[in-house]
Write an enzyme that holds these catalytic residues in place. Structure first.
Site, PDB file in Angstrom:
ATOM      1  N   ASP A  68     -53.812 -35.275 -59.454  1.00  0.00           N
ATOM      2  CA  ASP A  68     -55.028 -34.565 -59.013  1.00  0.00           C
ATOM      3  C   ASP A  68     -54.729 -33.089 -58.774  1.00  0.00           C
ATOM      4  O   ASP A  68     -53.626 -32.727 -58.353  1.00  0.00           O
ATOM      5  CB  ASP A  68     -55.565 -35.228 -57.726  1.00  0.00           C
ATOM      6  CG  ASP A  68     -57.014 -34.853 -57.454  1.00  0.00           C
ATOM      7  OD1 ASP A  68     -57.660 -34.229 -58.322  1.00  0.00           O
ATOM      8  OD2 ASP A  68     -57.512 -35.183 -56.361  1.00  0.00           O
ATOM      9  N   HIS A 104     -55.174 -28.860 -67.165  1.00  0.00           N
ATOM     10  CA  HIS A 104     -54.799 -30.172 -67.713  1.00  0.00           C
ATOM     11  C   HIS A 104     -53.565 -30.049 -68.615  1.00  0.00           C
ATOM     12  O   HIS A 104     -52.698 -30.916 -68.623  1.00  0.00           O
ATOM     13  CB  HIS A 104     -55.969 -30.777 -68.492  1.00  0.00           C
ATOM     14  CG  HIS A 104     -57.142 -31.115 -67.606  1.00  0.00           C
ATOM     15  ND1 HIS A 104     -56.987 -31.776 -66.410  1.00  0.00           N
ATOM     16  CD2 HIS A 104     -58.471 -30.887 -67.728  1.00  0.00           C
ATOM     17  CE1 HIS A 104     -58.170 -31.934 -65.838  1.00  0.00           C
ATOM     18  NE2 HIS A 104     -59.090 -31.389 -66.617  1.00  0.00           N
ATOM     19  N   LEU A 146     -37.523 -47.943 -67.547  1.00  0.00           N
ATOM     20  CA  LEU A 146     -38.722 -47.669 -66.738  1.00  0.00           C
ATOM     21  C   LEU A 146     -40.000 -48.152 -67.435  1.00  0.00           C
ATOM     22  O   LEU A 146     -40.197 -47.907 -68.624  1.00  0.00           O
ATOM     23  CB  LEU A 146     -38.824 -46.150 -66.499  1.00  0.00           C
ATOM     24  CG  LEU A 146     -40.045 -45.649 -65.726  1.00  0.00           C
ATOM     25  CD1 LEU A 146     -39.977 -46.091 -64.259  1.00  0.00           C
ATOM     26  CD2 LEU A 146     -40.144 -44.121 -65.802  1.00  0.00           C
TER      27      LEU A 146
HETATM   28  C1  FPP Z   1     -57.081 -34.545 -62.110  1.00  0.00           C
HETATM   29  O1  FPP Z   1     -57.277 -33.181 -61.901  1.00  0.00           O
HETATM   30  C2  FPP Z   1     -56.591 -34.778 -63.421  1.00  0.00           C
HETATM   31  C3  FPP Z   1     -57.224 -35.471 -64.402  1.00  0.00           C
HETATM   32  C4  FPP Z   1     -58.577 -36.043 -64.277  1.00  0.00           C
HETATM   33  C5  FPP Z   1     -56.585 -35.641 -65.693  1.00  0.00           C
HETATM   34  C6  FPP Z   1     -55.132 -36.000 -65.660  1.00  0.00           C
HETATM   35  C7  FPP Z   1     -54.517 -35.515 -66.850  1.00  0.00           C
HETATM   36  C8  FPP Z   1     -53.277 -35.020 -67.033  1.00  0.00           C
HETATM   37  C9  FPP Z   1     -52.172 -34.944 -66.090  1.00  0.00           C
HETATM   38  C10 FPP Z   1     -52.935 -34.441 -68.280  1.00  0.00           C
HETATM   39  C11 FPP Z   1     -52.679 -35.301 -69.376  1.00  0.00           C
HETATM   40  C12 FPP Z   1     -51.936 -36.540 -69.200  1.00  0.00           C
HETATM   41  C13 FPP Z   1     -51.418 -37.153 -70.238  1.00  0.00           C
HETATM   42  C14 FPP Z   1     -50.983 -38.556 -70.156  1.00  0.00           C
HETATM   43  C15 FPP Z   1     -51.292 -36.417 -71.495  1.00  0.00           C
HETATM   44  P1  FPP Z   1     -58.743 -32.691 -61.642  1.00  0.00           P
HETATM   45  O2  FPP Z   1     -59.316 -32.247 -62.935  1.00  0.00           O
HETATM   46  O3  FPP Z   1     -59.521 -33.751 -60.956  1.00  0.00           O
HETATM   47  O4  FPP Z   1     -58.495 -31.473 -60.710  1.00  0.00           O
HETATM   48  P2  FPP Z   1     -59.506 -30.903 -59.635  1.00  0.00           P
HETATM   49  O5  FPP Z   1     -59.739 -32.004 -58.633  1.00  0.00           O
HETATM   50  O6  FPP Z   1     -58.720 -29.764 -59.063  1.00  0.00           O
HETATM   51  O7  FPP Z   1     -60.730 -30.481 -60.340  1.00  0.00           O
END
Ligand code: FPP
Length: 232
Positions: A11, A28, A123
């Protein structure tokens, strides 16, 4: 105190980007880069046997279409490129989630990655993608009900072990759950498996949650007094 099953709710990518005056997709991208580093770090240093990652919830589909598409492209590209690398690292990949909500290309890439790594003994990385904890429990209830209806089991056979066996995957209980970015919520993540998990909510946005931060988190976990409802 060893961690058998570590879980991370990824997050703060969006806020990480905003703080830098960047668009959300840059967050991201940085998050994906960091995640790749962390997985290798956990694997190579044997910090856990299982690693569950909440990377996209069923609720995340309600985000702006452009962001959802960007993330799906990012996942797809990533799944294709890590295929050989993870085999070399002896990492086994699993996916938990509702595949009906994902496009064909992603589902195919997921299947290939699972197939390619299924004999690996290191893992186990469980990607929760298009995932919801209540949906997983509902799916389990349907699977078990069907077995009862088919006469394969009796109601009396239903116990916690059987429930675990009928989740997306039979995974051990989560020992330690980290959610980055300072949010103190579970957000429908692995509700059955977190029953006795220790929680850790660092303020750090995920792209900045590096190996050092993880070491610190694990140090904190080592100090916890896990009693599982008992008195020592
Ligand atoms: C949360 O941050 C993150 C996500 C919804 C996406 C997670 C994705 C990744 C770590 C990148 C890709 C992963 C792989 C497996 C390639 P948010 O967008 O909710 O952040 P915010 O709360 O600050 O808006």
């Amino acid at each position: 105190m060893n961690i058998n099953h570590l879980a991370i709710i990824v997050d703060g990518n969006g806020r990480w980007a905003k703080k830098r005056g960047l668009i959300r997709s840059e967050g991201h991208k940085a998050g994906a880069k960091n995640l790749e580093k962390l997985i290798l770090y956990i694997s190579r240093n044997k910090l856990a046997n299982y690693l569950s990652l909440y990377v996209f919830s069923t609720e995340n589909f309600a985000r702006d279409e452009k962001e959802v598409n960007y993330l799906m492209e990012l996942f797809l590209k990533w799944f294709k490129t890590v295929k050989d690398k993870y085999s070399k690292e002896n990492i086994k990949i699993l996916f938990s989630g509702n595949k009906d909500l994902l496009n064909r290309e992603i589902v195919d890439a997921i299947k290939k990655l699972e197939e390619n790594t299924k004999n690996n003994t290191g893992l186990v990385v469980n990607f929760c993608l298009s995932y919801g904890g209540r949906e997983e429990i509902t799916t389990m209830a349907k699977k078990i009900s069907q077995k009862v209806l088919d006469g394969k089991i009796n109601i009396e056979d239903i116990n916690e072990k059987l429930v675990s066996e009928n989740m997306y995957y039979e995974l051990p209980d989560i020992d330690f759950l980290i959610r980055t970015s300072g949010e103190n919520r579970i957000s429908n993540f692995m509700l059955w498996q977190i029953s006795y998990a220790e929680f850790y909510f660092p303020m750090t946005y995920f792209p900045d949650f590096d190996e050092k931060c993880l070491d610190e988190a694990i140090k904190e976990y080592q100090k916890r007094d896990r009693r599982f409802g008992k008195i020592k």
